[in-house]
Design a protein around this motif. Structure first.
Motif, PDB file in Angstrom:
ATOM      1  N   SER A  45      -2.040   1.065  -8.446  1.00  0.00           N
ATOM      2  CA  SER A  45      -1.715   2.059  -9.430  1.00  0.00           C
ATOM      3  C   SER A  45      -2.364   1.976 -10.970  1.00  0.00           C
ATOM      4  CB  SER A  45      -0.104   2.153  -9.626  1.00  0.00           C
ATOM      5  OG  SER A  45       0.204   0.794 -10.620  1.00  0.00           O
ATOM      6  N   GLY A 121       7.445  -1.609  -3.881  1.00  0.00           N
ATOM      7  CA  GLY A 121       6.423  -0.869  -3.534  1.00  0.00           C
ATOM      8  C   GLY A 121       5.322  -1.288  -2.751  1.00  0.00           C
ATOM      9  N   SER A 170       6.466   8.537  -4.109  1.00  0.00           N
ATOM     10  CA  SER A 170       7.170   7.185  -4.030  1.00  0.00           C
ATOM     11  C   SER A 170       8.327   7.234  -3.295  1.00  0.00           C
ATOM     12  CB  SER A 170       7.190   6.612  -5.496  1.00  0.00           C
ATOM     13  OG  SER A 170       8.209   5.398  -5.499  1.00  0.00           O
TER      14      SER A 170
END
Length: 251
Positions: A45, A121, A170
């Motif tokens: 990210s 994640g 997400s």
């Protein structure tokens, strides 16, 4: 996303499930130094890039190593941090990243692969690379600190009339928000049109009870809004009654 929505004349309701907190401690620096020393390092990210650049900027931009971004936004963050030649997949998600040649099983088996990320994640990336025989060197350089939804935002959601649009990048964020909202607010959110950044996220939205789900070809705000606009045009076209055909032999 807020700026992109405003440019399109859209108003936003901010339902942030967390805030980003970059780490600044010796444990994070040690883990990051090991991850960045690997021949290949994956960044999951833009916040991961920014946190790494703040901790070890010289190691981040060290020559002779391959830096891989999960998408175009992360690659742009790497370029700003002094890594102009980072790789990113055309399909900007975990599945697309795992198709890149430097991450093929023949290339990573028995070798170190760095992962610069945060807890939670994108668990598929380290799992898949470990299955290919890579020695994963993980550095969690920031954390997602949970936030309770703003009561004012909840009130705006409950009072919202007309169509709602939910850009989805997400799955973890979606689940946190649904769990945290009051029942009526969660029900109102589920009536939103979801525009998902990947097939996986589209499937998650459908499983979570969203009836109207479309897919974007990239996770950037502009791509999400383009997909939402196209879906709205297609829906309106389906609802429009067919044009009446003129009589062939008018009287």
């Amino acid at each position: 996303m807020r700026r992109a929505a405003a440019r399109c004349g859209l108003r936003t309701i901010a339902l942030s499930p967390w805030r980003i907190a970059a780490r600044d401690d010796d444990e994070a620096r040690r883990a990051l130094a090991i991850a960045l020393a690997a021949p290949v390092a994956v960044f999951t990210s833009p916040p991961a890039v920014r946190a790494a650049a703040a901790l070890l900027p010289e190691a981040l931009a060290a020559p002779g190593r391959i830096r891989i971004a999960v998408g175009a936004g992360t690659r742009a963050a790497l370029a700003r941090a002094g890594v102009p030649d980072a790789l990113a997949p055309a399909r900007q998600d975990s599945e697309g990243l795992l198709t890149l040649p430097p991450l093929a099983a023949a290339r990573v088996r028995g070798r170190d692969v760095g992962l610069v990320t945060a807890p939670g994640g994108r668990g598929k990336i380290p799992e898949a690379l470990a299955e290919r025989g890579a020695r994963m060197r993980r550095a969690d350089v920031y954390a997602r600190v949970p936030l309770a939804p703003d009561p004012r935002a909840i009130g705006r959601l409950q009072a919202a009339r007309g169509d709602l649009l939910l850009p989805l990048t997400s799955g973890e964020a979606l689940q946190r928000i649904l769990d945290a909202l009051p029942e009526d607010a969660a029900a109102r959110l589920r009536r939103a049109r979801v525009v998902a950044a990947s097939p996986r996220l589209a499937a998650l939205a459908e499983a979570a009870g969203f009836a109207e789900v479309c897919r974007a070809d990239a996770p950037q705000p502009a791509a999400l809004l383009r997909a939402a606009h196209a879906a709205a045009l297609n829906r309106d076209a389906r609802r429009r009654p067919p044009a009446r055909r003129p009589d062939k032999h008018p009287r």
